[in-house]
Scaffold this active site. Sequence first.
Site, PDB file in Angstrom:
ATOM      1  N   ARG A   1       0.835  -1.220   0.000  1.00  0.00           N
ATOM      2  CA  ARG A   1       0.000   0.000   0.000  1.00  0.00           C
ATOM      3  C   ARG A   1       0.862   1.259   0.000  1.00  0.00           C
ATOM      4  NH1 ARG A   1      -3.805   2.724   4.137  1.00  0.00           N
ATOM      5  NH2 ARG A   1      -5.656   3.338   2.958  1.00  0.00           N
TER       6      ARG A   1
ATOM      7  N   ILE B   1      -7.570   7.666  -0.816  1.00  0.00           N
ATOM      8  CA  ILE B   1      -7.367   6.225  -1.000  1.00  0.00           C
ATOM      9  C   ILE B   1      -8.236   5.568   0.076  1.00  0.00           C
ATOM     10  CG2 ILE B   1      -5.182   6.476   0.279  1.00  0.00           C
ATOM     11  CD1 ILE B   1      -4.175   3.907  -0.961  1.00  0.00           C
ATOM     12  N   SER B   2      -9.105   4.652  -0.336  1.00  0.00           N
ATOM     13  CA  SER B   2     -10.100   4.098   0.587  1.00  0.00           C
ATOM     14  C   SER B   2      -9.457   3.359   1.753  1.00  0.00           C
ATOM     15  CB  SER B   2     -11.024   3.135  -0.163  1.00  0.00           C
ATOM     16  OG  SER B   2     -11.581   3.739  -1.301  1.00  0.00           O
ATOM     17  N   GLN B   3     -10.230   3.232   2.829  1.00  0.00           N
ATOM     18  CA  GLN B   3      -9.800   2.476   4.013  1.00  0.00           C
ATOM     19  C   GLN B   3      -9.615   0.999   3.621  1.00  0.00           C
ATOM     20  OE1 GLN B   3     -12.903   2.250   6.890  1.00  0.00           O
ATOM     21  NE2 GLN B   3     -11.583   1.508   8.514  1.00  0.00           N
ATOM     22  N   PRO B   4      -8.518   0.358   4.057  1.00  0.00           N
ATOM     23  CA  PRO B   4      -8.297  -1.054   3.720  1.00  0.00           C
ATOM     24  C   PRO B   4      -9.489  -1.957   4.058  1.00  0.00           C
ATOM     25  CG  PRO B   4      -6.318  -0.146   4.700  1.00  0.00           C
ATOM     26  CD  PRO B   4      -7.371   0.931   4.787  1.00  0.00           C
TER      27      PRO B   4
END
Length: 205
Positions: free
Chosen positions: A29, A55-58
Amino acid sequence: MSEAARLVAELRNYIADERVLRAIETVPREAFVPDELRPHAYDNTALGISCGQTISQPLVVGRMSELLELRPDDRVLDVGTGSGYHAAILATLAAHVWSIERHADLSRIAGEALARAGIENVTLAVGDGSRGLPEEAPFDAINVAAAGDRAGLDALEAQLADGGRLVAPVTGRRQRLTVARREGRHVRWRSLEEVRFVPLVRDRG
Ligand code: SAH
């Protein structure tokens, strides 16, 4: 334990699909976040990228990937490339990903990040992803990473293969993760947990 392994240990409480967890553990990431945020690359949070996007949350990336039930030979459409991280996870789980972003700058930076991460089965396109990619349709799976109303997903729904799945944040009184599955001519929609995504911006005309 590596930072990625620690993140996956946390996500294992919410995500059951081992293939998805392994993809999150192997895709770096840090290649997809701006330099100054590298120390936070494995935090389970959304992070800012350029053009006012995130960037989206994992956890959300993992959850959406799990809901798409990807198989190794699937062809996938990803709407809202952003950093390219979500596309990289999908590409690890499927055969090929076409990812569309409306900001040309973001798409270029995502391309560099994907190359750094060694991901070769993603094709990037710039434009309004809510129109899909008719020349490559149908898709086995469609991932939408920006929120809009359900009517705005009509073109994408039409590009789902038989048995195909679509996951998108859909706005209403609340924004909810929504899954569609095509069975022949019928498409079944299911509304799930509440989420928070940036808006899907559609071109007029
Ligand atoms: N998937 C991304 C996060 C996406 S944030 C990641 O992993 O980093 C949502 C992205 O959707 C933003 O980059 C935004 O510019 C883009 N977007 C919004 N509306 C769009 C549209 N109609 N077509 C393509 N991209 C769009």
